[in-house]
Design a protein around this motif. Structure first.
Motif, PDB file in Angstrom:
ATOM      1  N   GLY A  38       0.958  -1.230   0.010  1.00 37.29           N
ATOM      2  CA  GLY A  38      -0.092  -0.005  -0.030  1.00 37.29           C
ATOM      3  C   GLY A  38       0.971   1.208  -0.196  1.00 37.29           C
ATOM      4  O   GLY A  38       2.125   1.226   0.464  1.00 37.29           O
ATOM      5  N   ARG A  39       0.272   2.414  -0.506  1.00 32.76           N
ATOM      6  CA  ARG A  39       0.882   3.569  -0.631  1.00 32.76           C
ATOM      7  C   ARG A  39       0.050   4.757   0.000  1.00 32.76           C
ATOM      8  O   ARG A  39      -1.372   4.610  -0.060  1.00 32.76           O
ATOM      9  CB  ARG A  39       1.314   4.023  -2.039  1.00 32.76           C
ATOM     10  N   THR A  40       0.637   5.514   0.732  1.00 36.02           N
ATOM     11  CA  THR A  40      -0.168   6.739   1.198  1.00 36.02           C
ATOM     12  C   THR A  40       0.492   7.847   0.907  1.00 36.02           C
ATOM     13  O   THR A  40       2.011   8.167   1.106  1.00 36.02           O
ATOM     14  CB  THR A  40      -0.563   6.490   2.789  1.00 36.02           C
ATOM     15  N   THR A  41      -0.172   8.916   0.083  1.00 38.61           N
ATOM     16  CA  THR A  41       0.472  10.097  -0.253  1.00 38.61           C
ATOM     17  C   THR A  41      -0.302  11.384   0.029  1.00 38.61           C
ATOM     18  O   THR A  41      -1.433  11.373  -0.314  1.00 38.61           O
ATOM     19  CB  THR A  41       0.776  10.062  -1.777  1.00 38.61           C
ATOM     20  N   ALA A  73       4.491  14.316   0.607  1.00 36.39           N
ATOM     21  CA  ALA A  73       5.064  13.520   1.450  1.00 36.39           C
ATOM     22  C   ALA A  73       4.386  11.912   1.616  1.00 36.39           C
ATOM     23  O   ALA A  73       3.306  11.792   1.266  1.00 36.39           O
ATOM     24  CB  ALA A  73       5.144  13.967   2.985  1.00 36.39           C
ATOM     25  N   PHE A  74       5.303  10.874   1.562  1.00 35.33           N
ATOM     26  CA  PHE A  74       4.595   9.745   1.408  1.00 35.33           C
ATOM     27  C   PHE A  74       5.171   8.657   2.583  1.00 35.33           C
ATOM     28  O   PHE A  74       6.487   8.824   2.926  1.00 35.33           O
ATOM     29  CB  PHE A  74       4.558   8.973  -0.087  1.00 35.33           C
ATOM     30  N   GLY A  75       4.460   7.292   2.569  1.00 35.09           N
ATOM     31  CA  GLY A  75       4.646   6.297   3.079  1.00 35.09           C
ATOM     32  C   GLY A  75       4.257   4.907   2.539  1.00 35.09           C
ATOM     33  O   GLY A  75       3.057   5.082   2.039  1.00 35.09           O
ATOM     34  N   ASP A  76       4.967   3.942   2.500  1.00 37.80           N
ATOM     35  CA  ASP A  76       4.644   2.606   1.688  1.00 37.80           C
ATOM     36  C   ASP A  76       4.808   1.600   2.780  1.00 37.80           C
ATOM     37  O   ASP A  76       5.776   1.598   3.400  1.00 37.80           O
ATOM     38  CB  ASP A  76       5.361   2.590   0.145  1.00 37.80           C
ATOM     39  N   ALA A  77       4.176   0.494   2.427  1.00 35.43           N
ATOM     40  CA  ALA A  77       4.395  -0.640   3.336  1.00 35.43           C
ATOM     41  C   ALA A  77       3.818  -1.726   2.601  1.00 35.43           C
ATOM     42  O   ALA A  77       2.948  -1.675   1.668  1.00 35.43           O
ATOM     43  CB  ALA A  77       3.619  -0.595   4.765  1.00 35.43           C
ATOM     44  N   TYR A 114       9.522   5.387   3.198  1.00 34.21           N
ATOM     45  CA  TYR A 114       8.973   6.881   3.447  1.00 34.21           C
ATOM     46  C   TYR A 114       9.902   7.685   2.515  1.00 34.21           C
ATOM     47  O   TYR A 114      10.949   7.345   2.162  1.00 34.21           O
ATOM     48  CB  TYR A 114       8.742   7.025   4.679  1.00 34.21           C
ATOM     49  N   GLY A 115       9.218   9.022   2.387  1.00 31.97           N
ATOM     50  CA  GLY A 115       9.930  10.105   1.707  1.00 31.97           C
ATOM     51  C   GLY A 115       9.020  11.359   1.283  1.00 31.97           C
ATOM     52  O   GLY A 115       8.078  11.579   1.855  1.00 31.97           O
TER      53      GLY A 115
END
Length: 479
Positions: free
Chosen positions: A385-388, A418-422, A443-444
Motif C-alpha cells: 500500500g501507498r499513502t501520499t 510526503a509519502f509512506g509505503d508498506a 517513506y519520503g
C-alpha cells in the motif's frame, strides 16, 4: 503491522467494491464533484435538453463523444442535477484521452429548454517517433549502477497512430534494435459494434535479448549477459473488450506464448523454467475488470479507480499457474489544492511452489515500494500500500505567439508531497532474501509535475528500512 492490516482490509474492500460497481454502473452515472456553473434555481425545476452541439472535433466521430455524456437530446433533467451532470460530462469526455481541452457549457436556455455545447480541442494522434529506452528496470539503476552506458540502450522506431478511424482506436508498431531486438504490433478497436459496447484488440510480440535476470540474490536481480542472445520470446494474443456503460470495462484475453533460453541459464539456475527445460510454450486465458470514477485518470484529485484480473497460464506440468491480481486507488480532496491518496496492490499465485520464471512480484514494473527501486522481491503472494499527501504549489501555461497559425497551450502543474509505503511478500523458499516474509516499509518526500498528454514526472527522495536512501525519477508510476 497495524498499517499492513489496514492495507489488507482496503485491498479486500476494493475487490468487493469493484465487483459491486461493475453490476450497478449505468450510462447515467452521478457524481458529487462541485462545478461553478450558473444555474437559476428560481426557474422551473425540470429541464428538457433540446440540443447538444459538438464543436472542434475534426477527426473524432460525434457519437464517440456523445457516448461519454451522461445525458442525451430529449432527456429531462432536474435543475438540481444539472451542475453535477455537466461536470461529469466534461470529465468523462476528457478521460477518453482524445482531447487536450474539453468544455461543456450551456450557451442558451429558454424557459425549460436547455441547449448544451461540448467544445473540444483534439490531440495530435500520429506519433512516428525515434525510440530510445534503457534496458535497466529504472532510470536510477541505469544512471548509477551502469554509469549511463549507451551499451545498455534500445533504439529504433516507435509508430503510434491513435484515433485511427475517429472511433478512439489505436495502432502501435515498434521496431527496436540495440541491446535487444523487438518487433511489436498491436491494434485496439474498443467500440466496434453499432451500440458502442463491444470491441477487440490483437497483438503480436517478438523479442530477443542479450541479458537475462536469471535469479535473485539478497533481494537484488542477478544477470547473465553475453554477446549472443540469451532469450527469445514470442507472444500472440486476441482480446474481446466489453464496455456496457461508462465507468466499467471488461476484457477477455486469449494468448499463446513461447519462451526459449540459452543452456547457460539453466546451468546458473536449474529452477528458472519448470522441469529444467530450455523452452516452454503454453496457452493463456485471462479476464480483467477495470473501473474508473475519477476526475482525471492520469493524476486524479478525487475519486476511486481500480482493476481486478484473473489469469490462467498453461494446463501441463511445464506451466501450471493461476494468478489473481488487484490494484486500487482512492483520492479525496482536503481542499482545492491538496489531496490525500491511498493506493493498494495485491497478487497471489497458485500453487505456491513455482519456478523462478513465475515468481516476479514487486520491483519488476510499476508495482514497487518507493525507496526500494534497486531491489526486487519474489514470491507467490504479496500485498502493498501507498499513502501520499500532496499539495499543488504553483502552475503556469505556455502558449504560442498570438500571431501563430495554430494556437498551442501547454499547462504545467507542480505538487509537493510526503509519502509512506508498506507491504508484505510471501515466498515459500526465500533463500537469502532481505525483504521476504516480513513487513516492508519506506517513506519520503518529492515533487510531481503534471502536463499535457497525460505526462506525469515524479522526483522522489526516499528512505527504506535497510538504511538506504536516494533520489529517484519516475514517469507516471501510479497503479
Amino acid at each position: 503491522m497495524r498499517y499492513l492490516y489496514r492495507q489488507i482490509l482496503f485491498w479486500l474492500c476494493s475487490c468487493m467494491y469493484l465487483i459491486s460497481v461493475a453490476q450497478s454502473d449505468t450510462l447515467q452515472a452521478n457524481t458529487q464533484n462541485p462545478l461553478t456553473v450558473n444555474v437559476d434555481t428560481g426557474k422551473s425545476s425540470l429541464l428538457l435538453i433540446a440540443d447538444i452541439a459538438i464543436n472542434g472535433n475534426k477527426k473524432t466521430k460525434p457519437y464517440i463523444i456523445e457516448r461519454e455524456l451522461p445525458f442525451k437530446q430529449g432527456d429531462y433533467i432536474s435543475r438540481a442535477d444539472l451542475t453535477k451532470k455537466l461536470i461529469l460530462a466534461q470529465q468523462q469526455v476528457f478521460n477518453t484521452s482524445l482531447f487536450t481541452e474539453v468544455n461543456v457549457n450551456i450557451p442558451t436556455e429558454t424557459d425549460n429548454l436547455v441547449f448544451i455545447s461540448v467544445d473540444v480541442k483534439e490531440r495530435w494522434y500520429l506519433f512516428p517517433l525515434p525510440y530510445f529506452k534503457i534496458v535497466d528496470r529504472n532510470f536510477n539503476e541505469w544512471w548509477v549502477t551502469d554509469k549511463a552506458s549507451f551499451d545498455r540502450v534500445n533504439y529504433g522506431l516507435k509508430f503510434m497512430q491513435n484515433n485511427v478511424s475517429g472511433r478512439n482506436d489505436k495502432l502501435n508498431l515498434y521496431l527496436i534494435w540495440g541491446y535487444s531486438r523487438q518487433i511489436s504490433f498491436r491494434y485496439e478497436q474498443p467500440l466496434a459494434n453499432k451500440s458502442l459496447t463491444s470491441g477487440y484488440s490483437v497483438g503480436f510480440d517478438f523479442s530477443r535479448q542479450r541479458e537475462l535476470n536469471y535469479a535473485t540474490g539478497f533481494s537484488k536481480p542477478l544477470f547473465f549477459k553475453q554477446d549472443q542472445f540469451v532469450k527469445q520470446y514470442i507472444r500472440g494474443e486476441f482480446s474481446y473488450l466489453y464496455r456496457p456503460a461508462i465507468k466499467t470495462r471488461h476484457a477477455f484475453t486469449f494468448a499463446y506464448e513461447e519462451d526459449k533460453v540459452a543452456d547457460t541459464v539453466l546451468k546458473l539456475n536449474r529452477q528458472y523454467f519448470p522441469n529444467n527445460t530450455l523452452k516452454i510454450s503454453y496457452p493463456e486465458i485471462s479476464y480483467s475488470l477495470q473501473y474508473f470514477d475519477v476526475d482525471y485518470i492520469a493524476y486524479p484529485s478525487k475519486g476511486f479507480m481500480g482493476d481486478f484480473k484473473i489469469t490462467r497460464k498453461g494446463w501441463t506440468n511445464d506451466m501450471n499457474v493461476t494468478q489473481f491480481e488487484m490494484h486500487g486507488s482512492y483520492t479525496f480532496p482536503i481542499n482545492k489544492t491538496s489531496q490525500l491518496q491511498f493506493q493498494t496492490g495485491g497478487l497471489i499465485r497458485f500453487p505456491f511452489n513455482q519456478p523462478y520464471y513465475n515468481q516476479q512480484l514487486f520491483g519488476y514494473g510499476d508495482i514497487f515500494l518507493r525507496g526500494l527501486e534497486y531491489y526486487v522481491i519474489d514470491g507467490a503472494a504479496g500485498i502493498m500500500g501507498r499513502t501520499t499527501a500532496r499539495k499543488e504549489v504553483f502552475s503556469f501555461t505556455l502558449k504560442t505567439a498570438p500571431t501563430a497559425k495554430k494556437q498551442v497551450t501547454i499547462p504545467f502543474k507542480f505538487y509537493i508531497k510526503a509519502f509512506g509505503d508498506a507491504g508484505y511478500a510471501y515466498n515459500k523458499n526465500p533463500g537469502n532474501s532481505l525483504l521476504n516474509n516480513k513487513l516492508i516499509y519506506t517513506y519520503g518526500a518529492g515533487i510531481d509535475m503534471v502536463t499535457t498528454y497525460d505526462l506525469v514526472i515524479k522526483l522522489d527522495y526516499s528512505f527504506n528500512q535497510l538504511g538506504g536512501h536516494g533520489l529517484f525519477l519516475h514517469l507516471r508510476t501510479d497503479f
